[in-house]
Scaffold this active site. Structure first.
Site, mmCIF file in Angstrom:
data_model
loop_
_atom_site.group_PDB
_atom_site.id
_atom_site.type_symbol
_atom_site.label_atom_id
_atom_site.label_comp_id
_atom_site.label_asym_id
_atom_site.label_seq_id
_atom_site.Cartn_x
_atom_site.Cartn_y
_atom_site.Cartn_z
ATOM 1 N N ILE A 36 0.863 -1.192 0.000
ATOM 2 C CA ILE A 36 0.000 0.000 0.000
ATOM 3 C C ILE A 36 0.889 1.229 0.000
ATOM 4 O O ILE A 36 1.703 1.411 0.916
ATOM 5 C CB ILE A 36 -0.905 0.040 1.251
ATOM 6 C CG1 ILE A 36 -1.690 -1.261 1.412
ATOM 7 C CG2 ILE A 36 -1.863 1.225 1.202
ATOM 8 C CD1 ILE A 36 -2.235 -1.459 2.814
ATOM 9 N N HIS A 37 0.764 2.081 -1.032
ATOM 10 C CA HIS A 37 1.601 3.274 -1.030
ATOM 11 C C HIS A 37 0.986 4.468 -1.764
ATOM 12 O O HIS A 37 1.430 5.597 -1.558
ATOM 13 C CB HIS A 37 2.960 2.967 -1.668
ATOM 14 C CG HIS A 37 2.915 2.887 -3.157
ATOM 15 N ND1 HIS A 37 2.488 1.769 -3.828
ATOM 16 C CD2 HIS A 37 3.235 3.808 -4.117
ATOM 17 C CE1 HIS A 37 2.559 1.986 -5.129
ATOM 18 N NE2 HIS A 37 2.996 3.207 -5.341
ATOM 19 N N ARG A 38 -0.024 4.268 -2.594
ATOM 20 C CA ARG A 38 -0.529 5.377 -3.408
ATOM 21 C C ARG A 38 -1.237 6.427 -2.562
ATOM 22 O O ARG A 38 -1.947 6.108 -1.605
ATOM 23 C CB ARG A 38 -1.470 4.858 -4.494
ATOM 24 C CG ARG A 38 -0.736 4.197 -5.647
ATOM 25 C CD ARG A 38 -1.672 3.905 -6.800
ATOM 26 N NE ARG A 38 -0.950 3.277 -7.893
ATOM 27 C CZ ARG A 38 -0.423 3.925 -8.930
ATOM 28 N NH1 ARG A 38 -0.565 5.242 -9.006
ATOM 29 N NH2 ARG A 38 0.229 3.289 -9.874
#
Length: 356
Positions: free
Chosen positions: A202-204
């Protein structure tokens, strides 16, 4: 020998460079410029060692900033390199700020621009990557596309000259690097059992910048019946702390949070996962190559083919039961030929020998 300046700066781009440079340097003098858009060692620097990527001739060390400031810094620094090197062409990959900066400099200095991974569209202009894709494609001279759909997207926008369907260079990279990963790692190195865990990334900004959405994602992960192995991106870690969500994460018995992993580690973990939960464009596609079901925590994807063949599902964690979708997504069938045969780098090099 003609000179090509290759510009990159993020984790996925470095992976693609590794696949292309091995072939390109047999016929061209390649100068490699790393903008430093990803600057954490585990996120970027380690690639140059484990993937045997040539040491960059230039490292701009731009680092993080707002989109406008980051791109502006890159424009100034890239232009200085181009004026010094006087390349016969500039090559960019994908859809990052590094891509856009290289493309604008090439256009302003009237140097032929090569875009690898051209024609991809999510049709969501709120995504910075979508703007970068569109602008780069419209000023490129040679556009190398990974899929038939990408060719059609370009045609729909009036771009037909210089467009070539070559397949996906990331498939080249996966085929080559998976062998390296399996030589180097065993699943027990990670205290996991093959096909008995979910892999999460998860990074956006669309997920991490919203407390409500980030909290919903972690609550969904807690409800899963398998271990969730979660290499934590620095952006996500910062947002968890900012939003005060540490207790939810730390008390989740099935979520195993670890530091960011290297590319080869990630490939290995993807192959052995029961399913992958991600918001990464690259990881979606790697999951497809590995024939591992994928859940994408986004409303759109540039890899629509993976959706059409049922191997990938888009979900909004605020609206959808993740555990139910995971059961459904494992019924798809991947089709290997969508992204070519793993020889995109050779096709690109052969075409460049004719066109540059």
């Amino acid at each position: 020998m003609k000179k090509i300046l290759t510009i990159a700066g993020t984790r996925p781009q470095l992976v693609k460079i590794a696949a292309v440079s091995r072939v390109l340097r047999q016929s061209f003098h390649e100068v490699l410029l790393n903008t430093g858009q990803h600057y954490d060692y585990k996120m970027a620097g380690v690639f140059f060692e484990e993937l045997k990527i040539p040491k960059p001739d230039y490292n701009l060390k731009i680092g993080s900033d707002t989109h406008g400031r980051q791109t502006g810094k890159m424009l100034i620094a890239v232009e200085e390199v181009v004026e010094k090197e006087q390349p016969d062409a500039i090559l960019v990959f994908g859809d990052t700020n590094s891509t856009l900066a290289g493309a604008i400099v090439a256009s302003k200095l009237h140097i032929p621009l090569i875009h690898i991974e051209a024609g991809l569209r999510s049709f969501n202009k709120l995504m910075p990557e979508e703007i970068n894709r569109i602008m780069t494609d419209h000023i490129s001279n040679l556009l190398f596309t990974p899929t038939e759909l990408a060719v059609q997207n370009l045609k729909n926008e009036g771009i037909t000259n210089g467009v070539f369907l070559v397949g996906d260079v990331m498939y080249d990279a996966v085929l080559y690097n998976m062998g390296l990963a399996e030589q180097q790692y065993k699943i027990t190195d990670f205290n996991l059992t093959s096909k008995k865990y979910f892999l999460g990334t998860i990074h956006r900004a669309e997920n991490t910048d919203s407390k409500e959405k980030l909290e919903a994602i972690f609550k969904s992960l807690i409800n899963l019946d398998q271990v969730v192995y979660l290499p934590l991106h620095p952006r996500t870690k910062h947002k968890i702390e900012q939003f005060g969500l540490q207790d939810i994460v730390e008390q989740a018995k099935n979520i195993k949070v670890v530091e960011p992993v290297s590319y080869l580690e990630m490939l290995f973990l993807e192959k052995h996962a029961k399913a992958i939960i991600t918001d990464s464009g690259g990881v979606q596609k790697e999951a497809y190559f590995m024939k591992v079901p994928c859940i994408t925590l986004r409303d759109q994807t540039e890899w629509v083919e993976t959706i059409e063949f049922g191997w990938n599902k888009l979900i909004n964690p605020l609206k959808t039961d993740l555990s139910q979708v995971l059961r459904e997504v494992q019924n798809g069938q991947p089709i290997d030929s969508i992204y070519g045969n793993g020889d995109a780098a050779h096709k690109i090099t052969n075409l460049l020998m004719q066109k540059i």
